[in-house]
Design a protein around this motif. Structure first.
Motif, mmCIF file in Angstrom:
data_model
loop_
_atom_site.group_PDB
_atom_site.id
_atom_site.type_symbol
_atom_site.label_atom_id
_atom_site.label_comp_id
_atom_site.label_asym_id
_atom_site.label_seq_id
_atom_site.Cartn_x
_atom_site.Cartn_y
_atom_site.Cartn_z
ATOM 1 N N LEU A 126 0.834 -1.203 0.000
ATOM 2 C CA LEU A 126 0.000 0.000 0.000
ATOM 3 C C LEU A 126 0.870 1.254 0.000
ATOM 4 O O LEU A 126 1.881 1.329 0.691
ATOM 5 C CB LEU A 126 -0.926 0.005 1.210
ATOM 6 N N VAL B 169 -9.398 -2.901 1.902
ATOM 7 C CA VAL B 169 -8.555 -3.424 0.823
ATOM 8 C C VAL B 169 -8.771 -4.935 0.676
ATOM 9 O O VAL B 169 -8.882 -5.452 -0.442
ATOM 10 C CB VAL B 169 -7.073 -3.105 1.085
ATOM 11 N N ARG C 208 -12.028 -5.517 -1.101
ATOM 12 C CA ARG C 208 -11.985 -5.142 -2.521
ATOM 13 C C ARG C 208 -11.175 -6.144 -3.340
ATOM 14 O O ARG C 208 -11.485 -6.404 -4.505
ATOM 15 C CB ARG C 208 -11.417 -3.733 -2.665
ATOM 16 N N LEU D 1 -9.157 -0.146 -5.955
ATOM 17 C CA LEU D 1 -8.434 0.548 -4.880
ATOM 18 C C LEU D 1 -8.471 2.069 -5.029
ATOM 19 O O LEU D 1 -8.183 2.782 -4.068
ATOM 20 C CB LEU D 1 -6.982 0.073 -4.828
ATOM 21 N N ALA E 43 -6.333 4.236 -1.018
ATOM 22 C CA ALA E 43 -5.602 3.026 -0.614
ATOM 23 C C ALA E 43 -4.938 2.394 -1.830
ATOM 24 O O ALA E 43 -5.038 1.192 -2.055
ATOM 25 C CB ALA E 43 -6.549 2.028 0.050
ATOM 26 N N SER E 44 -4.272 3.218 -2.640
ATOM 27 C CA SER E 44 -3.596 2.693 -3.824
ATOM 28 C C SER E 44 -2.415 1.823 -3.417
ATOM 29 O O SER E 44 -1.949 1.877 -2.279
ATOM 30 C CB SER E 44 -3.129 3.840 -4.712
ATOM 31 N N ALA E 45 -1.929 1.045 -4.373
ATOM 32 C CA ALA E 45 -0.843 0.106 -4.069
ATOM 33 C C ALA E 45 0.126 0.025 -5.230
ATOM 34 O O ALA E 45 -0.228 0.257 -6.391
ATOM 35 C CB ALA E 45 -1.410 -1.279 -3.771
#
Length: 493
Positions: A126, A148, A151, A195, A209-211
């Protein structure tokens, strides 16, 4: 059922008819001497209650015509054992499998997966998760992690996939591919789409909450479970360095990254044993060819691998967190050895030391111990670090008679302001610009015009311009004609 009611029932009345028939037959074989004992786990039904599966043991006594029967109901123990097993293989917060469970599954799939479709491992880290926990608290971070997890379940719904939480803010998805499994690019797009939706916290705040994702698609045959995890980690780190949202594993790049990691791990020991040493590179005045001074640099004579230069030594040291002690040693050694030379001594310090509030005291202390005059020391500080403490250090060093040089000076957003705001005597052209000039086709008209203006502005500010990394006479001539003052590199050694 009470104990009294239970005592009035026979064993066979407590069992389903098929089970009772099998046990009757087994008991007959036991009394006839055809078997020694009976030991089975059988279903026993208590009237009005849930079925249990106790351990049934039957053995003969006396003349073999009488039997002793023991029913050991360990259902609660079995339930507890199963709960403990589940907890040991799952993450408590999200309910997802943990790294141990995922490792077992991956090891099995490497041997069992369809050779034509194979498996794919997605490792997610993350982005800026610590910002959420530091700014909004632990509970906010936990909500993000649970969201997360949900999702990712939605993304891989219908796929043969195991989703796991493998670290504090790291997840992994192991997919057993089929002919209908979406491709890697389509899957990454789906993950990013899910995300990218904000996670809304109880207070109404929305956080992202990008990764960053490392992908190992259809691992090459012969890789072990540990190899696949290491490859995924190397790939993810490469994506981080490149600033991309995801990266696909590449055998050649993976080997290079692994070699760099091995070098970083070996550097502390090499320094302790003296393989890493200090050397002085010559600096010359480009217009006249006269000596300008020497630059103290690190050199690692790595057995069996050749020489590792200063820049790479610094990069490796920063990865392992040893740049502070190594940089302090470099400063001390440069002052001690430079005191015996009849020339100016230059040393470039990394970002971690440039922002050290004790830097000026360190430098003055080493000058005092070594006897090297302040007028013969030049300290290089990276342009990217010249904010706050580092900017203050520039002024304090200059006030004590020490020349300060801005390293990696080029076309950065604030580079030109340094010429007006800081007490500089010299700047050093960024190495990426030197490398661009060294290309067979040259730097190109836009870069060349920018460099010309850069050098002119530096001279108008009373600042000299240095260039490192010159490898040929042609390069030296080009930078001289551009107006640069000082040159260094293999051509002058």
């Amino acid at each position: 059922m009470s104990e009294n009611d239970l005592a009035k029932r026979t064993l066979f009345e407590l069992m389903p008819p098929p089970e009772a028939t099998r046990i009757r037959t087994a008991c007959t074989e036991l009394t006839d001497g055809r078997v020694d004992r009976i030991r089975h786990r059988r279903t026993v039904l208590y009237a009005g209650e849930e079925a249990v599966r106790p351990l049934l043991s039957v053995a003969p006594v006396r003349d073999g015509k009488e039997l002793v029967v023991v029913l050991d109901d360990d259902s609660e123990l079995s339930l507890l054992r199963n709960q403990l097993k589940h907890q040991s293989l799952h993450d408590v917060l999200t309910g997802l499998p943990n790294r141990q469970f995922l490792s077992t599954r991956l090891e099995a799939l490497l041997n069992q997966a369809d050779r034509g479709t194979g498996t794919t491992l997605y490792q997610l880290d993350l982005d800026a998760f610590s910002v959420i926990t530091d700014g909004l608290g632990r509970q906010a971070g936990e909500q993000v992690l649970c969201t997360v997890a949900d999702r990712l379940r939605a993304v891989f719904l219908g796929e043969r996939a195991m989703i796991a939480r493998i670290g504090h803010d790291e997840f992994a998805v192991l997919v057993e591919n089929t002919a209908a499994t979406p491709g890697v690019v389509a899957t990454i797009e789906r993950i990013n789409e899910e995300l990218s939706e904000p996670v809304y916290l109880p207070g109404g705040q929305g956080v992202t909450a990008s990764a960053t994702i490392g992908v190992v698609h259809r691992p090459p045959s012969g890789l072990s479970m540990d190899d696949v995890f290491q490859t995924a980690d190397l790939t993810l780190r490469r994506a981080r360095r490149k600033g991309t949202s995801w990266e696909l594993h590449d055998t050649v790049l993976d080997a290079a990254d692994q070699e760099l990691a091995a070098m970083a791990a070996a550097l502390p020991g090499a320094w302790e044993t003296g393989e890493v040493r200090l050397v002085f590179d010559r600096q010359v005045e480009l217009a006249t060819g006269r000596p300008h001074g020497v630059q103290a640099v690190l050199r690692w004579d790595r057995p069996g691998h050749g020489v590792v230069d200063h820049r790479q030594c610094v990069e490796l040291a920063e990865q392992t967190g040893m740049m502070v002690p190594l940089g302090g040693w470099l400063l001390r050694s440069a002052c001690e050895q430079g005191a015996g030379l009849d020339s100016a001594v230059e040393i470039s310090l990394p970002t971690c030391l440039a922002n050290d509030e004790e830097l000026v005291a360190r430098v003055l202390g080493e000058l005092g111990l070594s006897g090297l005059p302040a007028s013969r020391l030049r300290v290089g500080l990276p342009a990217g670090a010249l904010g706050g403490t580092a900017a203050d250090n520039v002024g304090f060093l200059a006030d004590n008679g020490i020349d300060v040089i801005v390293d990696e000076f080029g076309l950065g957003a604030h580079d030109l302001t340094y010429l007006e705001d800081l007490k500089l005597r010299s700047v050093r052209i960024a190495r990426w610009l030197v490398a661009r000039q060294a290309r067979p086709e040259g730097p190109g008209p836009v870069v060349q015009r920018s460099l010309t203006q850069l050098v002119d502005l530096a001279h108008e500010s009373g600042v000299t311009v240095a260039v490192d990394g010159i490898e040929s006479e042609e390069q030296a001539d080009w930078w001289r004609e551009l107006g640069c003052d000082v040159g260094a590199g293999p051509y002058f050694d």
